[in-house]
Motif scaffolding. Sequence first.
Motif, PDB file in Angstrom:
ATOM      1  N   ALA A 186      18.437  59.545  45.054  1.00 19.54           N
ATOM      2  CA  ALA A 186      18.583  58.928  46.945  1.00 19.54           C
ATOM      3  C   ALA A 186      19.167  57.655  46.507  1.00 19.54           C
ATOM      4  O   ALA A 186      20.609  57.496  48.030  1.00 19.54           O
ATOM      5  CB  ALA A 186      17.728  59.115  47.839  1.00 19.54           C
ATOM      6  N   ASP A 187      19.233  56.799  46.272  1.00 26.62           N
ATOM      7  CA  ASP A 187      19.446  55.306  46.061  1.00 26.62           C
ATOM      8  C   ASP A 187      20.940  55.528  45.222  1.00 26.62           C
ATOM      9  O   ASP A 187      22.064  54.917  45.518  1.00 26.62           O
ATOM     10  CB  ASP A 187      19.096  54.488  44.936  1.00 26.62           C
ATOM     11  N   PHE A 188      21.994  56.364  44.359  1.00 25.07           N
ATOM     12  CA  PHE A 188      22.554  56.640  43.823  1.00 25.07           C
ATOM     13  C   PHE A 188      23.625  57.215  44.752  1.00 25.07           C
ATOM     14  O   PHE A 188      24.759  57.019  44.701  1.00 25.07           O
ATOM     15  CB  PHE A 188      22.597  57.259  42.513  1.00 25.07           C
ATOM     16  N   GLU A 189      22.923  58.362  45.423  1.00 27.54           N
ATOM     17  CA  GLU A 189      24.022  59.671  46.230  1.00 27.54           C
ATOM     18  C   GLU A 189      24.279  58.116  47.257  1.00 27.54           C
ATOM     19  O   GLU A 189      25.263  58.342  47.785  1.00 27.54           O
ATOM     20  CB  GLU A 189      22.921  60.374  47.153  1.00 27.54           C
ATOM     21  N   SER A 190      23.548  57.076  47.713  1.00 31.43           N
ATOM     22  CA  SER A 190      24.256  56.548  48.927  1.00 31.43           C
ATOM     23  C   SER A 190      25.456  55.304  47.922  1.00 31.43           C
ATOM     24  O   SER A 190      25.884  54.880  48.745  1.00 31.43           O
ATOM     25  CB  SER A 190      22.591  55.302  48.954  1.00 31.43           C
ATOM     26  N   ARG A 191      25.157  55.445  46.812  1.00 39.82           N
ATOM     27  CA  ARG A 191      25.820  54.182  46.620  1.00 39.82           C
ATOM     28  C   ARG A 191      27.180  54.058  45.978  1.00 39.82           C
ATOM     29  O   ARG A 191      28.229  53.235  46.319  1.00 39.82           O
ATOM     30  CB  ARG A 191      25.137  52.930  44.989  1.00 39.82           C
ATOM     31  N   HIS A 192      27.307  55.840  45.969  1.00 45.24           N
ATOM     32  CA  HIS A 192      28.477  56.293  44.975  1.00 45.24           C
ATOM     33  C   HIS A 192      29.253  57.637  46.097  1.00 45.24           C
ATOM     34  O   HIS A 192      30.122  58.064  45.723  1.00 45.24           O
ATOM     35  CB  HIS A 192      27.931  57.397  44.196  1.00 45.24           C
ATOM     36  N   ARG A 193      28.416  57.262  47.109  1.00 48.73           N
ATOM     37  CA  ARG A 193      28.559  58.429  48.394  1.00 48.73           C
ATOM     38  C   ARG A 193      28.746  59.988  47.573  1.00 48.73           C
ATOM     39  O   ARG A 193      29.767  60.641  47.880  1.00 48.73           O
ATOM     40  CB  ARG A 193      29.780  58.027  49.104  1.00 48.73           C
ATOM     41  N   VAL A 194      28.143  60.361  47.034  1.00 50.80           N
ATOM     42  CA  VAL A 194      27.908  61.916  46.397  1.00 50.80           C
ATOM     43  C   VAL A 194      26.382  62.315  46.163  1.00 50.80           C
ATOM     44  O   VAL A 194      25.653  61.920  47.066  1.00 50.80           O
ATOM     45  CB  VAL A 194      28.053  61.702  44.635  1.00 50.80           C
ATOM     46  N   ARG A 195      26.609  63.574  46.225  1.00 48.56           N
ATOM     47  CA  ARG A 195      25.421  64.413  46.968  1.00 48.56           C
ATOM     48  C   ARG A 195      25.511  65.400  45.413  1.00 48.56           C
ATOM     49  O   ARG A 195      26.062  65.957  44.858  1.00 48.56           O
ATOM     50  CB  ARG A 195      26.202  65.662  47.683  1.00 48.56           C
ATOM     51  N   ILE A 196      23.510  64.829  45.004  1.00 47.26           N
ATOM     52  CA  ILE A 196      23.441  65.488  43.630  1.00 47.26           C
ATOM     53  C   ILE A 196      22.687  66.549  44.407  1.00 47.26           C
ATOM     54  O   ILE A 196      22.056  66.530  44.620  1.00 47.26           O
ATOM     55  CB  ILE A 196      22.857  64.234  42.829  1.00 47.26           C
ATOM     56  N   ASN A 197      23.012  67.181  43.133  1.00 44.50           N
ATOM     57  CA  ASN A 197      22.489  68.637  43.131  1.00 44.50           C
ATOM     58  C   ASN A 197      21.439  69.492  41.779  1.00 44.50           C
ATOM     59  O   ASN A 197      22.164  69.134  40.975  1.00 44.50           O
ATOM     60  CB  ASN A 197      23.328  70.035  43.481  1.00 44.50           C
ATOM     61  N   GLU A 205      28.529  57.610  34.597  1.00 44.21           N
ATOM     62  CA  GLU A 205      27.650  56.158  36.075  1.00 44.21           C
ATOM     63  C   GLU A 205      26.419  56.612  36.313  1.00 44.21           C
ATOM     64  O   GLU A 205      25.895  55.978  36.446  1.00 44.21           O
ATOM     65  CB  GLU A 205      29.079  56.301  37.276  1.00 44.21           C
ATOM     66  N   PHE A 206      26.240  57.841  36.204  1.00 44.93           N
ATOM     67  CA  PHE A 206      24.955  58.330  36.571  1.00 44.93           C
ATOM     68  C   PHE A 206      23.924  58.136  35.446  1.00 44.93           C
ATOM     69  O   PHE A 206      22.405  56.866  35.668  1.00 44.93           O
ATOM     70  CB  PHE A 206      24.399  59.464  36.984  1.00 44.93           C
ATOM     71  N   ILE A 207      25.056  58.082  33.845  1.00 40.95           N
ATOM     72  CA  ILE A 207      24.074  57.989  33.061  1.00 40.95           C
ATOM     73  C   ILE A 207      23.877  56.304  32.894  1.00 40.95           C
ATOM     74  O   ILE A 207      22.895  55.538  32.715  1.00 40.95           O
ATOM     75  CB  ILE A 207      24.385  58.416  31.477  1.00 40.95           C
ATOM     76  N   GLN A 208      24.877  55.713  32.955  1.00 44.84           N
ATOM     77  CA  GLN A 208      24.397  54.064  33.259  1.00 44.84           C
ATOM     78  C   GLN A 208      23.503  53.348  34.279  1.00 44.84           C
ATOM     79  O   GLN A 208      22.631  52.122  33.777  1.00 44.84           O
ATOM     80  CB  GLN A 208      25.696  53.571  33.112  1.00 44.84           C
ATOM     81  N   TYR A 209      23.776  54.465  35.117  1.00 48.65           N
ATOM     82  CA  TYR A 209      22.448  54.065  36.437  1.00 48.65           C
ATOM     83  C   TYR A 209      20.896  54.337  35.724  1.00 48.65           C
ATOM     84  O   TYR A 209      19.877  53.390  36.050  1.00 48.65           O
ATOM     85  CB  TYR A 209      22.801  54.508  37.733  1.00 48.65           C
ATOM     86  N   LEU A 210      20.828  55.676  35.058  1.00 50.57           N
ATOM     87  CA  LEU A 210      19.386  55.301  34.600  1.00 50.57           C
ATOM     88  C   LEU A 210      19.002  54.933  33.139  1.00 50.57           C
ATOM     89  O   LEU A 210      17.904  54.007  33.251  1.00 50.57           O
ATOM     90  CB  LEU A 210      19.072  57.061  33.663  1.00 50.57           C
ATOM     91  N   LEU A 211      19.778  53.775  32.795  1.00 49.21           N
ATOM     92  CA  LEU A 211      19.499  52.851  31.512  1.00 49.21           C
ATOM     93  C   LEU A 211      19.546  51.660  32.037  1.00 49.21           C
ATOM     94  O   LEU A 211      20.444  50.534  31.836  1.00 49.21           O
ATOM     95  CB  LEU A 211      20.447  53.030  30.400  1.00 49.21           C
ATOM     96  N   THR A 212      18.378  51.346  32.635  1.00 53.05           N
ATOM     97  CA  THR A 212      18.001  49.957  33.739  1.00 53.05           C
ATOM     98  C   THR A 212      16.275  50.684  33.103  1.00 53.05           C
ATOM     99  O   THR A 212      16.253  51.085  34.094  1.00 53.05           O
ATOM    100  CB  THR A 212      18.891  49.689  35.189  1.00 53.05           C
ATOM    101  N   SER A 213      16.046  49.057  33.299  1.00 55.12           N
ATOM    102  CA  SER A 213      14.906  48.974  33.644  1.00 55.12           C
ATOM    103  C   SER A 213      13.805  49.194  34.512  1.00 55.12           C
ATOM    104  O   SER A 213      13.236  50.005  34.991  1.00 55.12           O
ATOM    105  CB  SER A 213      13.771  47.458  33.331  1.00 55.12           C
TER     106      SER A 213
END
Length: 401
Positions: free
Chosen positions: A56-67, A302-310
């Motif tokens: 949900a946080d990624f969706e809000s930041r990038h104004r995208v819907r993840i299915n 961008e989603f991959i980079q979002y995942l690759l943080t502690s």
Amino acid sequence: MKALAGSSARARCRAILCILATLAAGCGGPESTSTRLNIALAVFPAEAARYRSFVADFESRHRVRINIIAQGYGDILQAMRVQAGARGNLDLVELDLAMLAEAHNYAQPIDDQVSAPERALFTNAAWAAAQSGGHLYFVPHRLMWQAMIYNRQKVPTPPSTWDELAQFARNNPGKLAIKAARYEGAVCDALAFVWSAGGDECHPESPASLRAFDFFKSIAPNLNNESAVFREMSVLEAQARGSVWIHFNWPFAIDYLHDKGLAPEVDLSAPIPAGPAGRATPLGGGYLAIPRFAPHTKLASEFIQYLLTSEAQARLSEKMGWYGSVPPAPGSEDARLYAGYSAMRPYVRARPAIECYADLSDDWRRAIRAVLVDDRTAAQAVGDAFGNRRGGSRCDCAEMR
């Protein structure tokens, strides 16, 4: 019956193509006007709901819907094959470790998307499995490895060496279990011992590998009688009932026992006993890839980079209950529950990422069962299972590495 089976297979194929390869188009439904990132994951429906909460946080930041498309690994790989031959609508896919050797043919290289700090989140073995031909095609998504699960009330001091494990089996017949059903889990249990003997999955006939088979032979008479059919859940249920006191399993086992009120009161995790060459445990889990012809490659990156943080990895572990990339906080209940897994982290090894791995795995399963179930000697089991490789008809992983 053949016609029915063929019809069923064609229907299944059509379902895969509709659900996965052309999902954004809705299989003929109305077209959406919003940006939609389609991610195919091998999760149960309940897990898919938790994953939607995580993103949900990624969706809000990038104004995208993840299915989130919940499917089995096999269906996801088939959809990748289809998309590689003709444009589809999958943006990200999750694949099992054993599929990576084939799947890189259908994935985009992502060498420039993973920095050195991001690589530090996972072990070198995890990243090595994600590469092919000097290029990076996958990123670890949820990694896991095995540890020993033991009943601390019946086994106050868990065995830490092969000799101690063998002594436990002799003193407590039927209370040690190994997953020896005809499936990949049997290979995972066995390779931990083969590697800790100094052996190699590509050289089953080596003296070190045979040493592991000899050890299996020595403990076979005292194993739980259901070992021949045990898989992850069935052996875990036996542990929960108290009919098994020691077995080897993935981190979900501790979560299951905790939910039943059995961990840490009754059951805990410990390192897999060390062999002549030390300790080892098999790497397992899922990897993410960007398929060829993904419609939103930049957003997928961008989603991959979002995942690759502690921070994201910690939230992912918390939301999904996946132990792996981020160790539990020192002194926490999870640190106690997963102590065995934390101790095994430096000893994680990946199975070979080769395209004929399915054949190699089948040979190993037959050899393992021959010793544990059919009472064959180590030499007989290995000769029968792997002897036909000399004729070139099976997988020679040493040559394919």
